[in-house]
Design a protein around this motif. Structure first.
Motif, PDB file in Angstrom:
ATOM      1  N   GLU A   1      64.942  57.118  61.660  1.00  0.00           N
ATOM      2  CA  GLU A   1      63.776  57.492  60.863  1.00  0.00           C
ATOM      3  C   GLU A   1      64.203  57.947  59.474  1.00  0.00           C
ATOM      4  N   SER A   2      63.407  57.615  58.467  1.00  0.00           N
ATOM      5  CA  SER A   2      63.667  58.105  57.113  1.00  0.00           C
ATOM      6  C   SER A   2      63.392  59.604  57.079  1.00  0.00           C
ATOM      7  N   ARG A   3      64.391  60.384  56.720  1.00  0.00           N
ATOM      8  CA  ARG A   3      64.192  61.841  56.720  1.00  0.00           C
ATOM      9  C   ARG A   3      65.290  62.526  55.929  1.00  0.00           C
ATOM     10  N   LEU A   4      65.018  63.776  55.587  1.00  0.00           N
ATOM     11  CA  LEU A   4      66.029  64.652  55.010  1.00  0.00           C
ATOM     12  C   LEU A   4      66.711  65.377  56.164  1.00  0.00           C
ATOM     13  N   GLU A   5      67.977  65.095  56.382  1.00  0.00           N
ATOM     14  CA  GLU A   5      68.666  65.620  57.558  1.00  0.00           C
ATOM     15  C   GLU A   5      69.230  67.017  57.351  1.00  0.00           C
ATOM     16  N   ARG A   6      69.682  67.302  56.143  1.00  0.00           N
ATOM     17  CA  ARG A   6      70.323  68.594  55.885  1.00  0.00           C
ATOM     18  C   ARG A   6      70.061  69.017  54.453  1.00  0.00           C
ATOM     19  N   LEU A   7      69.795  70.303  54.259  1.00  0.00           N
ATOM     20  CA  LEU A   7      69.688  70.901  52.938  1.00  0.00           C
ATOM     21  C   LEU A   7      70.234  72.314  53.043  1.00  0.00           C
ATOM     22  N   GLU A   8      71.268  72.587  52.298  1.00  0.00           N
ATOM     23  CA  GLU A   8      71.884  73.909  52.359  1.00  0.00           C
ATOM     24  C   GLU A   8      70.849  75.004  52.100  1.00  0.00           C
ATOM     25  N   GLY A   9      70.829  76.015  52.991  1.00  0.00           N
ATOM     26  CA  GLY A   9      69.892  77.117  52.849  1.00  0.00           C
ATOM     27  C   GLY A   9      68.545  76.884  53.495  1.00  0.00           C
ATOM     28  N   ASP A  10      68.302  75.691  54.052  1.00  0.00           N
ATOM     29  CA  ASP A  10      67.029  75.377  54.690  1.00  0.00           C
ATOM     30  C   ASP A  10      67.297  74.988  56.145  1.00  0.00           C
ATOM     31  N   PRO A  11      66.883  75.804  57.106  1.00  0.00           N
ATOM     32  CA  PRO A  11      67.161  75.494  58.511  1.00  0.00           C
ATOM     33  C   PRO A  11      66.327  74.341  59.057  1.00  0.00           C
ATOM     34  N   ASP A  12      65.244  73.958  58.367  1.00  0.00           N
ATOM     35  CA  ASP A  12      64.375  72.887  58.866  1.00  0.00           C
ATOM     36  C   ASP A  12      63.946  71.972  57.729  1.00  0.00           C
ATOM     37  N   PRO A  13      64.885  71.270  57.109  1.00  0.00           N
ATOM     38  CA  PRO A  13      64.523  70.441  55.945  1.00  0.00           C
ATOM     39  C   PRO A  13      63.536  69.323  56.268  1.00  0.00           C
ATOM     40  N   SER A  14      63.673  68.697  57.440  1.00  0.00           N
ATOM     41  CA  SER A  14      62.758  67.601  57.783  1.00  0.00           C
ATOM     42  C   SER A  14      61.356  68.115  58.069  1.00  0.00           C
ATOM     43  N   GLY A  15      61.219  69.421  58.325  1.00  0.00           N
ATOM     44  CA  GLY A  15      59.898  70.000  58.508  1.00  0.00           C
ATOM     45  C   GLY A  15      59.216  70.360  57.206  1.00  0.00           C
ATOM     46  N   HIS A  16      59.976  70.415  56.131  1.00  0.00           N
ATOM     47  CA  HIS A  16      59.427  70.771  54.822  1.00  0.00           C
ATOM     48  C   HIS A  16      59.253  69.561  53.907  1.00  0.00           C
ATOM     49  N   TRP A  17      60.117  68.562  54.094  1.00  0.00           N
ATOM     50  CA  TRP A  17      60.136  67.410  53.197  1.00  0.00           C
ATOM     51  C   TRP A  17      59.889  66.128  53.981  1.00  0.00           C
TER      52      TRP A  17
ATOM     53  N   ALA B   1      65.374  70.772  40.778  1.00  0.00           N
ATOM     54  CA  ALA B   1      66.543  71.475  40.238  1.00  0.00           C
ATOM     55  C   ALA B   1      67.406  70.588  39.359  1.00  0.00           C
ATOM     56  N   GLY B   2      67.122  69.293  39.359  1.00  0.00           N
ATOM     57  CA  GLY B   2      67.886  68.388  38.508  1.00  0.00           C
ATOM     58  C   GLY B   2      69.360  68.353  38.881  1.00  0.00           C
ATOM     59  N   LEU B   3      70.201  68.214  37.865  1.00  0.00           N
ATOM     60  CA  LEU B   3      71.634  68.080  38.088  1.00  0.00           C
ATOM     61  C   LEU B   3      72.286  69.372  38.570  1.00  0.00           C
ATOM     62  N   SER B   4      71.522  70.479  38.573  1.00  0.00           N
ATOM     63  CA  SER B   4      72.085  71.725  39.093  1.00  0.00           C
ATOM     64  C   SER B   4      72.139  71.728  40.616  1.00  0.00           C
ATOM     65  N   LEU B   5      71.472  70.771  41.261  1.00  0.00           N
ATOM     66  CA  LEU B   5      71.523  70.647  42.719  1.00  0.00           C
ATOM     67  C   LEU B   5      72.720  69.781  43.094  1.00  0.00           C
ATOM     68  N   PRO B   6      73.730  70.346  43.756  1.00  0.00           N
ATOM     69  CA  PRO B   6      74.914  69.557  44.116  1.00  0.00           C
ATOM     70  C   PRO B   6      74.539  68.383  45.022  1.00  0.00           C
ATOM     71  N   LEU B   7      75.085  67.214  44.745  1.00  0.00           N
ATOM     72  CA  LEU B   7      74.749  66.016  45.509  1.00  0.00           C
ATOM     73  C   LEU B   7      75.253  66.079  46.943  1.00  0.00           C
ATOM     74  N   ASP B   8      76.252  66.941  47.201  1.00  0.00           N
ATOM     75  CA  ASP B   8      76.756  67.072  48.565  1.00  0.00           C
ATOM     76  C   ASP B   8      76.120  68.246  49.308  1.00  0.00           C
ATOM     77  N   SER B   9      75.060  68.833  48.740  1.00  0.00           N
ATOM     78  CA  SER B   9      74.389  69.956  49.391  1.00  0.00           C
ATOM     79  C   SER B   9      73.262  69.505  50.314  1.00  0.00           C
ATOM     80  N   PHE B  10      73.033  68.199  50.397  1.00  0.00           N
ATOM     81  CA  PHE B  10      71.995  67.681  51.289  1.00  0.00           C
ATOM     82  C   PHE B  10      72.370  66.281  51.760  1.00  0.00           C
ATOM     83  N   ASP B  11      71.826  65.900  52.914  1.00  0.00           N
ATOM     84  CA  ASP B  11      72.042  64.581  53.494  1.00  0.00           C
ATOM     85  C   ASP B  11      70.691  63.908  53.718  1.00  0.00           C
ATOM     86  N   VAL B  12      70.610  62.615  53.401  1.00  0.00           N
ATOM     87  CA  VAL B  12      69.436  61.824  53.759  1.00  0.00           C
ATOM     88  C   VAL B  12      69.847  60.798  54.804  1.00  0.00           C
ATOM     89  N   ALA B  13      68.942  60.513  55.732  1.00  0.00           N
ATOM     90  CA  ALA B  13      69.190  59.463  56.715  1.00  0.00           C
ATOM     91  C   ALA B  13      68.809  58.130  56.099  1.00  0.00           C
TER      92      ALA B  13
END
Length: 245
Positions: free
Chosen positions: A186-202, A168-180
């Motif tokens: 563990e290295s993982r994607l902790e949160r992504l707005e609209g995705d209930p299981d981000p670490s299961g997808h990414w 999505a490039g710059l259209s993806l808000p930088l505060d719409s997701f968290d990385v550990a």
């Protein structure tokens, strides 16, 4: 086409500071548009590094696709993410990053992915406040002072790699997701707005880098575990092969 498979992502790296004779040969692999872009750089070093990055990308992709480097053309999505154009049933995905004199390229024939590498440099201002999510910023501020710079670049490269993989490039808000990025976790994607299981997808993977760099790879594997397969030693062989195609 060379098959990579579901269990690995290939990672290539190469130096960008090439001597002039190599630069001249590498320019032959570029498209007219790329040569025009190269000519617009004010400083020679920036022009040389651009040519080395784009020619390296073409040489490596040529080896996977069984094409000549100069015959490859690219399409760019709505947000600028490149893909190989008019390649029939080709499913190759790739992403390129470069910093200082080092380029890295991630390639998969299964997964959307992103890669980022950054030279570690002293920070002159608190830019994390503007580019990290609140949770990431609070985590960074909680680190011991001697771990702050390392933590900043771990977070920065993981966020950048995710943005590139997401597409999505710059259209993806930088505060719409968290990385550990705490070394204890563990290295993982902790949160992504609209995705209930981000670490299961990414999946988030640390990139092996020289001591003065940080890097990460992010891929949409749908929960499938993958590892990075480093192809650094194959770069010279790939260059020789491409010259015969």
């Amino acid at each position: 086409m060379e098959t990579i498979g579901p269990d690995v992502i290939d990672v290539w790296s190469w130096k960008l500071d090439m001597p002039p004779p190599d630069l001249g040969a590498s320019t032959e692999f570029l498209s007219a548009d790329e040569r025009a872009r190269a000519s617009r750089f004010v400083y020679d070093r920036d022009r040389y590094r651009f040519v080395a990055a784009r020619s390296g990308l073409r040489l490596i992709l040529a080896g996977y696709l069984g094409l000549s480097p100069q015959s490859i053309s690219f399409d760019y999505g709505a947000n600028g993410k490149p893909s190989v154009a008019a390649c029939g049933a080709c499913s190759i995905r790739f992403n390129l990053s470069h910093s200082a004199d080092l380029a890295v390229l991630a390639i998969s024939d299964r997964y959307e992915l992103g890669i980022d590498i950054e030279e570690i440099r002293f920070l002159k201002e608190d830019i994390a406040k503007w580019f990290f999510s609140r949770r990431e910023y609070e985590t960074l501020r909680s680190l011991p002072a001697d771990c702050y710079l390392d933590g900043f670049y771990r977070c920065w490269t993981r966020k950048e790699a995710f943005i590139k993989a997401h597409g999505a490039g710059l259209s993806l808000p930088l505060d719409s997701f968290d990385v550990a990025f705490d070394k204890a976790g563990e290295s993982r994607l902790e949160r992504l707005e609209g995705d209930p299981d981000p670490s299961g997808h990414w999946i988030v993977l640390d990139l092996a880098t020289p001591v003065n760099f940080a890097g990460a790879v992010v891929a949409a594997t749908g929960g499938h575990d993958v590892r990075l397969r480093y192809r650094d030693d194959d770069f010279g062989q790939m260059v020789s092969l491409a010259s015969t195609i």
